[in-house]
Write an enzyme that holds these catalytic residues in place. Structure first.
Site, PDB file in Angstrom:
ATOM      1  N   GLU A  44       0.833  -1.197   0.000  1.00 29.90           N
ATOM      2  CA  GLU A  44       0.000   0.000   0.000  1.00 29.90           C
ATOM      3  C   GLU A  44       0.873   1.255   0.000  1.00 29.90           C
ATOM      4  O   GLU A  44       1.845   1.353   0.746  1.00 29.90           O
ATOM      5  CB  GLU A  44      -0.882  -0.039   1.249  1.00 29.90           C
ATOM      6  CG  GLU A  44      -1.873   1.085   1.401  1.00 29.90           C
ATOM      7  CD  GLU A  44      -2.734   0.918   2.635  1.00 29.90           C
ATOM      8  OE1 GLU A  44      -3.746   1.627   2.751  1.00 29.90           O
ATOM      9  OE2 GLU A  44      -2.410   0.072   3.500  1.00 29.90           O
ATOM     10  N   LYS A 113      -9.223   3.129  -2.363  1.00 27.62           N
ATOM     11  CA  LYS A 113      -9.531   2.345  -1.169  1.00 27.62           C
ATOM     12  C   LYS A 113     -10.940   2.685  -0.678  1.00 27.62           C
ATOM     13  O   LYS A 113     -11.322   3.854  -0.619  1.00 27.62           O
ATOM     14  CB  LYS A 113      -8.501   2.638  -0.072  1.00 27.62           C
ATOM     15  CG  LYS A 113      -8.539   1.687   1.115  1.00 27.62           C
ATOM     16  CD  LYS A 113      -7.338   1.930   2.035  1.00 27.62           C
ATOM     17  CE  LYS A 113      -7.306   0.962   3.201  1.00 27.62           C
ATOM     18  NZ  LYS A 113      -6.116   1.189   4.071  1.00 27.62           N
ATOM     19  N   CYS A 174      -5.527  -3.434   2.159  1.00 30.00           N
ATOM     20  CA  CYS A 174      -5.280  -3.521   3.606  1.00 30.00           C
ATOM     21  C   CYS A 174      -6.555  -3.758   4.413  1.00 30.00           C
ATOM     22  O   CYS A 174      -7.030  -4.870   4.514  1.00 30.00           O
ATOM     23  CB  CYS A 174      -4.545  -2.267   4.077  1.00 30.00           C
ATOM     24  SG  CYS A 174      -3.734  -2.494   5.680  1.00 30.00           S
ATOM     25  N   PRO A 354      22.671   3.122  28.511  1.00 28.46           N
ATOM     26  CA  PRO A 354      22.936   3.007  29.951  1.00 28.46           C
ATOM     27  C   PRO A 354      22.530   1.605  30.414  1.00 28.46           C
ATOM     28  O   PRO A 354      21.340   1.270  30.431  1.00 28.46           O
ATOM     29  CB  PRO A 354      22.036   4.085  30.571  1.00 28.46           C
ATOM     30  CG  PRO A 354      21.732   5.029  29.443  1.00 28.46           C
ATOM     31  CD  PRO A 354      21.669   4.167  28.223  1.00 28.46           C
ATOM     32  N   LEU A 355      23.504   0.776  30.760  1.00 26.82           N
ATOM     33  CA  LEU A 355      23.272  -0.634  31.074  1.00 26.82           C
ATOM     34  C   LEU A 355      23.376  -0.842  32.580  1.00 26.82           C
ATOM     35  O   LEU A 355      24.463  -0.762  33.156  1.00 26.82           O
ATOM     36  CB  LEU A 355      24.295  -1.508  30.339  1.00 26.82           C
ATOM     37  CG  LEU A 355      24.186  -3.023  30.511  1.00 26.82           C
ATOM     38  CD1 LEU A 355      22.819  -3.538  30.075  1.00 26.82           C
ATOM     39  CD2 LEU A 355      25.293  -3.728  29.724  1.00 26.82           C
ATOM     40  N   SER A 356      22.239  -1.087  33.222  1.00 28.77           N
ATOM     41  CA  SER A 356      22.193  -1.155  34.678  1.00 28.77           C
ATOM     42  C   SER A 356      22.399  -2.557  35.228  1.00 28.77           C
ATOM     43  O   SER A 356      22.583  -2.726  36.430  1.00 28.77           O
ATOM     44  CB  SER A 356      20.838  -0.638  35.169  1.00 28.77           C
ATOM     45  OG  SER A 356      19.807  -1.561  34.824  1.00 28.77           O
ATOM     46  N   GLY A 357      22.341  -3.569  34.366  1.00 21.91           N
ATOM     47  CA  GLY A 357      22.382  -4.942  34.847  1.00 21.91           C
ATOM     48  C   GLY A 357      21.018  -5.483  35.209  1.00 21.91           C
ATOM     49  O   GLY A 357      20.893  -6.630  35.644  1.00 21.91           O
ATOM     50  N   GLY A 358      19.957  -4.652  35.021  1.00 22.66           N
ATOM     51  CA  GLY A 358      18.592  -5.102  35.271  1.00 22.66           C
ATOM     52  C   GLY A 358      17.948  -5.680  34.032  1.00 22.66           C
ATOM     53  O   GLY A 358      18.535  -5.682  32.936  1.00 22.66           O
ATOM     54  N   ASP A 360      15.386  -4.710  32.076  1.00 20.54           N
ATOM     55  CA  ASP A 360      15.002  -3.861  30.951  1.00 20.54           C
ATOM     56  C   ASP A 360      16.196  -3.467  30.097  1.00 20.54           C
ATOM     57  O   ASP A 360      16.205  -3.674  28.886  1.00 20.54           O
ATOM     58  CB  ASP A 360      14.280  -2.612  31.465  1.00 20.54           C
ATOM     59  CG  ASP A 360      12.962  -2.942  32.142  1.00 20.54           C
ATOM     60  OD1 ASP A 360      12.365  -3.969  31.787  1.00 20.54           O
ATOM     61  OD2 ASP A 360      12.542  -2.179  33.026  1.00 20.54           O
TER      62      ASP A 360
END
Length: 733
Positions: A44, A113, A174, A354-358, A360
């Site tokens: 489309e 459409k 669609c 930013p990698l927090s170790g959690g 998410d």
């Protein structure tokens, strides 16, 4: 036999990039012709891209679409192949979303459409009008630049079908696939055998089966051949269009394209036997009877044949088993492909997380790692476009190119652990292990000095020094101290994204990735303008429960074993001091479990429940586990914090859309952001219902006691119970 080879496409179009879109259309037509197809359908609005939104209101957009179509018609692209091409058209001052059927450098028919998508993420009525005249097939005057070039003044416009010498073809677009009174029904009863559907359908977890069932059913009851084409990729917004173009014959899928891919063009073909359609329809007595009374539909005659007769080299395609990905694979593949499109089209040189170790942020890291694995796999499979993009983004020189996902990640992915005195060694260690497994360039930063500097400034200004609640401070002090840490991390992340490429002598900039999930957004359990504030967020519409399942899956299938430890750890923000008798936990802070949040979200959005109807539904769902009074307190607690924090939805980082209860404020979940958080009328009604139930129970107590065991055994499963009324340390007000 009437044998016909047909082709349908997944195209990775980019809204308003006419050069890219035109190139992909031409490549798809060339590939279809090369394998002998005589009918090709694209997605489309493929010339403009589906996600142009208010650009559709600009005259330029329609003009450029006609210019691109003229380019196609002037070449040999439509020689001996019937092509359906999607673009916007203005007729008598009204904009329509159209399919244009072209053959041998001429326009055979323009099909506007008839049923527009106007819910969820879709706003087609904002830009287009629906064609509502089923009895009209008019002559449309082509623009002069087109008519003069192809020596054709006009083309049929409206509802109808194309009658060729050996077959008949009609279009749906669609949304029309899903409507109750679909256009194909009357056309099938008029003898139309082939239907095309040009679509712009986005990915959503666990939803592909609904689309595939609709496609199969489109020909199961009326017979016929159904060609479905879809966009695939990020065309400039929050949605990922998940391809899966397919071909169905008499209720069976005989060809299916990929759902997730880095390819710009993918063409799926099948050989179909139109005599099998006639035979199938003839075997259904009710179809024959209804067809004999069906009103005549308008048609266009084309003196051309698409089919071949019996040929040993053309074997009709057999039914195949539909390929479905499990939800964990969808979380890995969909956002990975979306991130790759965003990265290569934004001009950025990579990502910073930013990698927090959690759970998410680790999920986001794993998705980027999956993206790197997909890039390497496609390069090894010979995809030159993916290779060219990877060489440019990774700044490879002297004939080098990426051959290992970890080496590629080192070039395009920064991760940083921003710890404070409240951070644990466990999360610091998990972040480092995961970064090593993925291959990111990992940094470990202590931000206590920055936080202390801000607190010293505050003390100089006011003469006061705030304390955490565990140290005797108030809720106000406790909240402010947590928010300082969170917001410092956001500022540092953006600074590093800008300057780290400079430090490493790389051109360009890095995109900051966010990592708040859909449940935290719904509850408002995040600090406004903290690390959840980023450039883009691949998990902003994924639930915590699904992310936990994804982590378990990714630990095994993506070979990031540290994710198993991440998943097993209890969720915590680590923004308050850790004491021997206290450890901050998300679910305790929120006053509800993530499982409960997911239930609230689905009832609120998908089932359109306000506080009272949510209470009533949950009384049934949790009967035997919670009393009506307890359910009432939980519902009130949720709606209180939902309404208090709704303003945060207006500034959420743009997120990949994956879940049907997403609270995304700008397009999907349109509600106000200023509420009376006491909900006085609704909560009073809930209290009245609780009292009514209590009175009824008291009146029927003897009978209820006798039937108690039956009631308990007949109720559904309950939910984890968490004390309500806890303060929200991440309110960020």
């Amino acid at each position: 036999m009437r044998l016909l080879k047909v082709a349908t496409c997944n195209l990775n179009q980019w809204a308003m990039d006419f050069d890219t879109n035109l190139r992909n259309i031409k490549v798809s037509i060339s590939r279809a012709k090369k394998v002998g197809a005589t009918l090709r359908i694209g997605p489309e609005l493929e010339i403009t891209g589906y996600g142009c939104e208010d650009h559709f209101l600009e005259q330029d957009t329609v003009t450029h679409a006609w210019e691109c179509l003229k380019d196609i018609l002037l070449g040999d692209w439509t020689e001996n192949i019937l092509c359906s091409i999607g673009m916007p058209i203005i007729h008598e001052g009204v904009r329509y979303n159209c399919q244009i059927f072209c053959l041998n450098r001429r326009i055979l028919m323009i099909r506007p459409k008839m049923s527009l998508a106007n819910d969820g993420n879709y706003r087609e009525f904002r830009w287009f009008s629906a064609w509502t005249f089923k009895d009209k097939l008019i002559e449309f005057q082509l623009p002069s630049c087109v008519s003069e070039s192809i020596s054709q003044q006009s083309a049929p416009f409206g509802y109808g079908y194309i009658q060729l010498l050996d077959s008949s073809v009609a279009a749906e677009t669609c949304e029309e696939l899903f409507t109750a009174n679909a256009p194909r029904i009357a056309l099938a009863l008029n003898g139309v055998e082939i239907f095309t559907n040009a679509s712009g359908s986005h990915h959503q977890l666990r939803k592909l089966n609904l689309r595939m069932d609709a496609i199969k059913n489109a020909t199961r009851f009326c017979g016929g051949v159904y060609l479905y084409s879809n966009h695939q990729g990020c065309d400039g917004g929050r949605l990922y269009y998940d391809g899966c173009s397919c071909i169905a014959v008499n209720g069976d899928i005989v060809a299916q394209g990929s759902q997730f891919s880095l390819k710009d063009v993918e063409v799926s073909t099948a050989i179909v036997d139109l005599d099998a359609v006639s035979s199938y329809r003839g075997s259904i007595s009710s179809f024959r009877e209804q067809a004999s009374h069906q009103a005549h539909a308008s048609s266009i005659k084309a003196q051309y044949k698409l089919c071949q007769s019996f040929n040993l080299q053309m074997v009709p395609s057999s039914p195949l088993e539909i390929r479905y990905h499990c939800p964990e694979e969808e979380i890995a593949l969909g956002p990975s492909c979306w991130l790759w499109d965003y990265l290569r089209r934004s001009g950025a040189s990579g990502f910073l997380l930013p990698l927090s170790g959690g759970a998410d942020s680790s999920s986001v890291a794993a998705i980027v790692g999956c993206m790197c694995q997909l890039v390497i796999k496609d390069i090894q499979d010979g995809d030159e476009q993916v290779k060219a993009d990877a060489l440019r983004i990774g700044h490879y020189k002297n004939g080098e190119f990426p051959t290992d996902s970890k080496e590629f990640a080192k070039r395009i992915f920064y991760t940083i652990y921003m710890g404070t005195e409240n951070s644990s060694e466990a999360t610091r260690s998990r972040a480092k292990r995961l970064a090593d497994e993925i291959g990111s360039w990992h940094l470990n930063a202590d931000i206590d000095s920055v936080v202390s500097a801000l607190l010293s400034l505050f003390q100089n200004l006011t003469g006061r020094h705030p304390c955490y609640k565990v140290d005797g401070g108030s809720n106000t002090e406790n909240l402010a101290l947590q928010n300082i840490q969170a917001r410092v991390r956001m500022v540092l992340a953006f600074m590093l994204a800008s300057l780290l490429p400079w430090v490493h002598n790389k051109p360009g900039f890095f995109l900051v990735l966010g990592s708040s999930n859909v449940d935290e957004g719904l509850r408002g359990y995040l600090t406004k303008y903290d690390c959840s504030s980023a450039d883009i967020n691949p998990i902003g519409s994924v639930s915590k429960q699904d992310l936990r399942s994804f982590l378990r899956w990714a630990a095994l299938h993506l070979h990031y074993s540290s994710l198993a430890e991440v998943e097993a750890a209890p969720p915590t923000a680590e923004l308050e001091p850790i004491r021997s008798n206290y450890n901050q936990l998300d679910e305790v802070d929120m006053g509800m479990t993530y499982e409960e949040l997911s239930i609230y979200g689905r009832l609120r959005k998908i089932f359109r429940c306000g506080p009272v109807s949510m209470f009533q539904n949950l009384c049934h769902k949790w009967c035997g586990k919670l009393t009506p009074s307890e359910v009432a307190e939980k519902v009130k607690h949720f709606f209180k914090y939902y309404s208090i924090n709704r303003h945060k939805m207006t500034v959420l980082t743009p997120s990949y859309h994956a879940e049907s209860y997403s609270p995304e404020d700008n397009r999907y979940d349109l509600r106000q952001f200023l509420y009376n958080s006491r909900w006085p009328y609704q909560f009073r009604k809930i209290d009245e219902l609780v009292n009514d139930v209590a009175d009824e129970k008291a009146a029927n107590l003897p009978e209820l006691e006798q039937q108690g065991s039956d009631i308990m055994s007949g109720c559904g499963s309950g939910t984890g119970v968490v004390a309500v009324g806890s303060s929200n340390p991440n309110a960020g007000l």
